[in-house]
Design a protein around this motif. Sequence first.
Motif, PDB file in Angstrom:
ATOM      1  N   ASP A 193      -6.528 -54.232  -9.820  1.00 13.80           N
ATOM      2  CA  ASP A 193      -7.648 -54.313  -8.838  1.00 13.80           C
ATOM      3  C   ASP A 193      -7.765 -52.981  -8.168  1.00 13.80           C
ATOM      4  O   ASP A 193      -8.141 -53.377  -6.567  1.00 13.80           O
ATOM      5  CB  ASP A 193      -7.852 -55.376  -7.943  1.00 13.80           C
ATOM      6  CG  ASP A 193      -8.976 -55.750  -8.204  1.00 13.80           C
ATOM      7  OD1 ASP A 193      -9.575 -55.273  -8.875  1.00 13.80           O
ATOM      8  OD2 ASP A 193      -9.270 -56.909  -6.610  1.00 13.80           O
ATOM      9  N   ASP A 209      -8.141 -52.357 -16.302  1.00 15.37           N
ATOM     10  CA  ASP A 209      -8.174 -53.619 -16.532  1.00 15.37           C
ATOM     11  C   ASP A 209      -8.235 -54.131 -17.333  1.00 15.37           C
ATOM     12  O   ASP A 209      -7.551 -55.775 -17.488  1.00 15.37           O
ATOM     13  CB  ASP A 209      -9.711 -53.739 -15.803  1.00 15.37           C
ATOM     14  CG  ASP A 209      -9.833 -53.833 -14.072  1.00 15.37           C
ATOM     15  OD1 ASP A 209      -9.203 -53.562 -13.440  1.00 15.37           O
ATOM     16  OD2 ASP A 209     -11.117 -53.984 -13.378  1.00 15.37           O
ATOM     17  N   PRO A 221     -12.200 -58.127 -16.408  1.00 19.39           N
ATOM     18  CA  PRO A 221     -11.831 -56.847 -16.143  1.00 19.39           C
ATOM     19  C   PRO A 221     -13.710 -55.932 -15.686  1.00 19.39           C
ATOM     20  O   PRO A 221     -14.168 -57.200 -15.969  1.00 19.39           O
ATOM     21  CB  PRO A 221     -11.924 -56.178 -18.243  1.00 19.39           C
ATOM     22  CG  PRO A 221     -11.322 -56.850 -18.701  1.00 19.39           C
ATOM     23  CD  PRO A 221     -11.622 -58.575 -17.925  1.00 19.39           C
TER      24      PRO A 221
END
Length: 320
Positions: A193, A209, A221
């Motif tokens: 992240d 992601d 994602p």
Amino acid sequence: MPSQRELPLSIPELSPEAPFIPVRMVNEYVYCPRLAYLEWVQGEFAHNADTIEGAIKHRRVDKGEGALPEQPKDDEAIHARSVSLSSARLGIVAKIDLVEGEGTRVTPVDYKRGKRPHVAAGAYDPERVQVCAQGLLLREHGYECEAGVLYFAGSKERVPVAFDEALVELTLSSVQALRGLALAGHIPEPLADSPKCPRCSLAGICMPDEVRFLNEPVVEPRPLFPSAQDALPLYVQTPRGFVRKDGERLVIEVEKEKVAEARLLEVSQVALFGHTMISAATLHECFRRGIPVTWHTYGGWFVGHTVGTGHHNVEMPRPH
């Protein structure tokens, strides 16, 4: 219990077969180990607006002679651009944007496209490590180099970077860590992240992601790319047409007369009809950029397509 002081390890001897690590890749490693692995080990690269702008900013810098005096005089002024240096002991190679100084006292200057970040160290670690590695190379070649400069073109500011013990240790350990990563042959996990990912030119190849989603299904994602596609297909239907590359453009000619052109950045694929021809250099550029070339009859029937090998982000099974 008092903590034990860590002593820096000596640099292991580099085998003759081991490739030198580009200093820019050390920057990438400190920024994101997965990015460094993709670019240096797997040979991936993809342009985006940031990388193209950076290349444009470097055009003037890259026009230099690239030579330093072998035995400079004490009062000799040094101002050399695009200086290429390497060191077998350190196992690194660099093309220094600018080296300035007097006599044997020199300072590497590394050009950056953006604005100076307002952080305590004056710049982020990846950029500081990169210019420090350049300074270490200058030391290896007999020069005195105690600091470097980061020039940020966006704000037209010079930021000094002192090569203190902590930065030198971080630089050397990063070089060794990247070499160990390459020898291990296992791609690192993506950043979790991270705000670095959306602007990374390799986001579509790295898929941070998506990879994390496979391992941690609770992760959703992020949309890293806009849904709109700016590039469009280029159709060449003119009889006796010929497609060639001219810089960043595709030029369409008929009997050696230019009839049209298109920017490569705006081309998603090239569709050729009938006996339209295309140069080998243009095909190679299309392969490099991932632009497919399709072949059709004059009536529009699909005949075949030509594509490059694509990227290399595939972890091959290893024999046990």
